[in-house]
Design a protein around this motif. Sequence first.
Motif, PDB file in Angstrom:
ATOM      1  N   TYR A  26       0.848  -1.179   0.000  1.00 40.17           N
ATOM      2  CA  TYR A  26       0.000   0.000   0.000  1.00 40.17           C
ATOM      3  C   TYR A  26       0.889   1.236   0.000  1.00 40.17           C
ATOM      4  O   TYR A  26       2.079   1.170   0.301  1.00 40.17           O
ATOM      5  CB  TYR A  26      -0.891   0.041   1.251  1.00 40.17           C
ATOM      6  N   VAL A  49      -3.532   5.910   2.696  1.00 34.55           N
ATOM      7  CA  VAL A  49      -4.877   5.580   3.161  1.00 34.55           C
ATOM      8  C   VAL A  49      -5.535   6.912   3.495  1.00 34.55           C
ATOM      9  O   VAL A  49      -5.216   7.530   4.518  1.00 34.55           O
ATOM     10  CB  VAL A  49      -4.853   4.657   4.387  1.00 34.55           C
ATOM     11  N   PHE A  63      -9.759   0.135   3.132  1.00 33.15           N
ATOM     12  CA  PHE A  63      -8.670  -0.488   3.877  1.00 33.15           C
ATOM     13  C   PHE A  63      -9.220  -1.316   5.041  1.00 33.15           C
ATOM     14  O   PHE A  63      -8.749  -2.433   5.284  1.00 33.15           O
ATOM     15  CB  PHE A  63      -7.717   0.583   4.401  1.00 33.15           C
ATOM     16  N   PHE A 121       3.691  -0.692   3.647  1.00 33.93           N
ATOM     17  CA  PHE A 121       3.391   0.644   3.133  1.00 33.93           C
ATOM     18  C   PHE A 121       4.689   1.286   2.659  1.00 33.93           C
ATOM     19  O   PHE A 121       5.700   1.210   3.358  1.00 33.93           O
ATOM     20  CB  PHE A 121       2.794   1.544   4.218  1.00 33.93           C
ATOM     21  N   TYR A 150      -3.622   5.014  -3.563  1.00 30.16           N
ATOM     22  CA  TYR A 150      -4.341   5.117  -2.298  1.00 30.16           C
ATOM     23  C   TYR A 150      -5.507   4.139  -2.218  1.00 30.16           C
ATOM     24  O   TYR A 150      -6.035   3.659  -3.217  1.00 30.16           O
ATOM     25  CB  TYR A 150      -4.859   6.546  -2.085  1.00 30.16           C
ATOM     26  N   HIS A 206      -4.994  -0.952  -4.603  1.00 33.05           N
ATOM     27  CA  HIS A 206      -5.489   0.418  -4.500  1.00 33.05           C
ATOM     28  C   HIS A 206      -6.997   0.403  -4.631  1.00 33.05           C
ATOM     29  O   HIS A 206      -7.622  -0.627  -4.931  1.00 33.05           O
ATOM     30  CB  HIS A 206      -4.820   1.344  -5.516  1.00 33.05           C
TER      31      HIS A 206
END
Length: 327
Positions: A38, A41, A63, A101, A57, A309
Amino acid sequence: MRLRALARRGAALLHGASGAAARARRRLDGTRALVLMYHRVLPATEARRDAVEDGMYVTPETFGRHLDWLAADFRVLPLYEVVARLADGRTLPPGACAITFDDGWRDNAEHALPALERRGLPATVFVVTERMGSEGAFWPDEVCRRLGPLPVPERRALAARLGADPAGEPGAALLAQLKSLADVERERALEALRAATPAPAARGRELLEWDEVDRLARGGVDVESHGATHAILTVLADDAVRAELRTARERLRERGHGRHGLFAYPSGAYDDRVVRIARELGHRAAVTVERGLASPAGDPLRIPRVGLHDDISRTRAEFLWKAVPAA
């Protein structure tokens, strides 16, 4: 709903109904692991306001659903544990996966951390140490924000003038072109872009600061290296690559992070030379943006991931279709 979204959801439902999704998950049989990637967020309204690329995103709502599906159908482990088990030849639990992330966005602390903490799930964030607490974002974000307001014909013409493939989508094509350039050439192209477009509206701090990084760590998120400045390593000389990697690792360790020697290649750019230098400097493992599953047969400095995403993974069927690569 757009036709493309309807077609995607139909394909995802067929993927599940045909048994392909279940067969793909069975590949996570204790010998392989899924590593998810990722970036941001944040709410869709903020993403649209800030011209965030679709592929960068997920919304907090999406999420949260991802985490619920992962908790139900997978076994979420810290990335360092996945790396250690693969290196030692130990069995992984069925459905093993890790959450990562890239970049170190402030919204990771604001939106992702609470969702992870509520479910007791671990993750790893790869941060850019010399950008910690700084204003603004990264140059690809500036490109998107400068091109976004332009009418499509102007956007296409400007991107082509700066060397982008005229047949491609202007934003994506220009980003690909700029990522292929050495730093000096890229900065020259960016200056030309700035001269030809209005400056984007000023924004507040978008990247994490150290106090927020410490809070992530206390919440079960490991903090590892994404380089010192997010430089594209494949266009740097050997000494510059070493400086990027060494500086970032030392800075993290000064702050009590980077304990597992993990690394994410900035912009996913790496080659044999960069991998060799990362290994020489003692990095235990590194993740790429190449799609696939992590396995003992793979090089730990070239671990594949699956990027998720928002617009491809809002439903459970789409998530399962996109998350686990088929053989």
